[in-house]
Design an enzyme around this catalytic site. Sequence first.
Site, PDB file in Angstrom:
ATOM      1  N   GLY A  97       0.809  -1.233   0.000  1.00  0.00           N
ATOM      2  CA  GLY A  97       0.000   0.000   0.000  1.00  0.00           C
ATOM      3  C   GLY A  97       0.829   1.263   0.000  1.00  0.00           C
TER       4      GLY A  97
ATOM      5  N   GLU B  68       1.338  -8.848  -5.921  1.00  0.00           N
ATOM      6  CA  GLU B  68       2.669  -8.885  -5.291  1.00  0.00           C
ATOM      7  C   GLU B  68       2.980 -10.297  -4.811  1.00  0.00           C
ATOM      8  OE1 GLU B  68       1.723  -4.595  -3.180  1.00  0.00           O
ATOM      9  OE2 GLU B  68       2.777  -6.091  -2.011  1.00  0.00           O
TER      10      GLU B  68
ATOM     11  N   ARG C 124       8.606 -14.376   2.378  1.00  0.00           N
ATOM     12  CA  ARG C 124       8.870 -14.583   3.816  1.00  0.00           C
ATOM     13  C   ARG C 124       7.695 -15.338   4.418  1.00  0.00           C
ATOM     14  NH1 ARG C 124       6.244  -9.800   3.254  1.00  0.00           N
ATOM     15  NH2 ARG C 124       4.464  -9.542   4.628  1.00  0.00           N
TER      16      ARG C 124
HETATM   17  C1  MV4 Z   1      -4.613  -2.399  -6.033  1.00  0.00           C
HETATM   18  C2  MV4 Z   1      -5.960  -2.106  -5.697  1.00  0.00           C
HETATM   19  C3  MV4 Z   1      -6.874  -1.960  -6.733  1.00  0.00           C
HETATM   20  N1  MV4 Z   1      -6.475  -2.071  -8.023  1.00  0.00           N
HETATM   21  N2  MV4 Z   1      -4.256  -2.499  -7.318  1.00  0.00           N
HETATM   22  C4  MV4 Z   1      -2.869  -2.232  -1.606  1.00  0.00           C
HETATM   23  C5  MV4 Z   1      -1.629  -2.823  -1.007  1.00  0.00           C
HETATM   24  C6  MV4 Z   1      -0.967  -3.559  -2.073  1.00  0.00           C
HETATM   25  N3  MV4 Z   1      -0.964  -4.967  -1.712  1.00  0.00           N
HETATM   26  C7  MV4 Z   1      -1.776  -3.343  -3.299  1.00  0.00           C
HETATM   27  N4  MV4 Z   1      -2.989  -2.684  -2.901  1.00  0.00           N
HETATM   28  C8  MV4 Z   1      -3.998  -2.464  -3.785  1.00  0.00           C
HETATM   29  N5  MV4 Z   1      -3.680  -2.572  -5.072  1.00  0.00           N
HETATM   30  C9  MV4 Z   1      -5.173  -2.336  -8.295  1.00  0.00           C
HETATM   31  N6  MV4 Z   1      -4.779  -2.426  -9.568  1.00  0.00           N
HETATM   32  C10 MV4 Z   1      -6.299  -1.988  -4.341  1.00  0.00           C
HETATM   33  C11 MV4 Z   1      -5.318  -2.137  -3.401  1.00  0.00           C
HETATM   34  C12 MV4 Z   1      -5.719  -1.978  -2.011  1.00  0.00           C
HETATM   35  C13 MV4 Z   1      -5.766  -3.079  -1.180  1.00  0.00           C
HETATM   36  C14 MV4 Z   1      -5.369  -4.323  -1.641  1.00  0.00           C
HETATM   37  C15 MV4 Z   1      -5.453  -5.395  -0.772  1.00  0.00           C
HETATM   38  C16 MV4 Z   1      -5.915  -5.223   0.523  1.00  0.00           C
HETATM   39  C17 MV4 Z   1      -6.272  -3.999   0.974  1.00  0.00           C
HETATM   40  C18 MV4 Z   1      -6.202  -2.895   0.139  1.00  0.00           C
HETATM   41  C19 MV4 Z   1      -6.568  -1.638   0.599  1.00  0.00           C
HETATM   42  C20 MV4 Z   1      -6.501  -0.570  -0.244  1.00  0.00           C
HETATM   43  C21 MV4 Z   1      -6.084  -0.733  -1.572  1.00  0.00           C
END
Ligand code: MV4
Length: 452
Positions: A165, A287, A291
């Site tokens: 994030g 991602e 770990r």
């Molecule tokens: C995103 C997304 C929506 N669309 N990518 C947040 C942390 C990182 N793991 C990637 N994240 C996100 N990527 C696209 N193309 C929304 C998030 C995201 C999110 C993802 C997983 C769990 C919680 C989240 C909270 C806010 C945004």
Amino acid sequence: MLKKVLIANRGEIALRIIRACKDLKISTVAIHSTADTNSMHVRMADESVCIGPPKAGDSYLAIPNIIAACEISGADAVHPGYGFLSENPKFAQVLSDHKITYIGPSAKHIELMGDKVTAKKTMQNLGVPCVPGSNGVIKNFEEASEVAVKIGFPLIVKASAGGGGKGMKLVLNNSSLESAFKSAKKEAEAAFGNDEVYIEKYLTNPKHIEIQIIGDGKGNAVHLAERDCSIQRRHQKILEEAPSTILSNNERSDIGKICVNAISKLKYSGVGTIEFLYSNNEFYFIEMNTRIQVEHPITEEIFGIDLIKEQLKISSNYPLSFKQEDLQIKGHAIECRINAEKIPEFSASPGKIDTYHAPGGLGVRIDSALYAGYIVPPYYDSLICKLIIHGENRQEAIQRLERALSELIIDGISTTTEIFNIILKNRNFIDGSYDISWLENLLDEQKKVKKN
Ligand code: MV4
């Protein structure tokens, strides 16, 4: 088999690793800062080395201090746990240069997955479904505009060195693209010393589903199904469950096979987590974590296996303990992360634990380093206790969790325990229809109700 493992971590995960080492008759070395002299992981380890003052940069993140602790103790391996140096390729490399086994994947794989652009390119080439977006790093605004025309809005600008994030910018329309692109690069440079950014189609209200994998480094790999980690607040996971409420057995098997194929082709060694967004019955890779994760216990509970022991055995060149066909999901597991924080503001609440009582009974597991009289330090992450519940099915797990929460006693500081009573009673949790924005919306509603 490894002889002596130094745990380059603290708190509950250090205890967890010591436990697995003891089960394998491996001697353990705890490292600690001066703030952790009286902590449980120091007490439970066979020996301990003080490596510096409380500040993490001068202790748990200080690679020379940790190497010195290895020399002093004669440790032949280091387990990094999670956080701190657990995905630092330099740390893995320095240990390897000193002929000390790093309990984790190669420095090469840590580096490959630590860069979110190379991670995505690698996974894409290995047949893992990814979020539509740019083909790698965006060099300039013109390129950003071309990608925006191709994928449409909303889109998200992400830092290649980011993750979890950090360094993300949501762009709703063309008029805000240039400013978002420029500020994302500036913030990425400031935060990570690397201004590279990439662009993806923004998926609205997906679930966050992650697949647990293990590879033996020789091209063999298994998956241990999924964890639903959607219940988060500001990118901090609050509650996780396995299996998810939405995947069919076919979907689980299909995405599991895709992940196993990719990990096998990479000849990946150790445990890893492949993170997806799940939207409209489609998986989108975002991602990979190289770990052990905080939430690993719910996977252990539904499969009846010990993931840390598996890490130790792989690092000793043992073959995987199980084949894919041996792995059958049994029941349902839920983990609640209990933090030393005061709700509703989630402000840190370090201090002395007056009374501590852990719940028990069948299917109730506590991973924690707390004890009555312990002083929760203000220097580190606020996670103080993981309450992990296993039940024959999700309904039994929820009932057991409600009962266990009512037994848990942590007096002397504020904790986030109450948030779980709110979550467990909510219809969207009960029916599993929550997504990544659900908890923050629920908390916002609670705040409005309190104000009126
Ligand atoms: C995103 C997304 C929506 N669309 N990518 C947040 C942390 C990182 N793991 C990637 N994240 C996100 N990527 C696209 N193309 C929304 C998030 C995201 C999110 C993802 C997983 C769990 C919680 C989240 C909270 C806010 C945004």
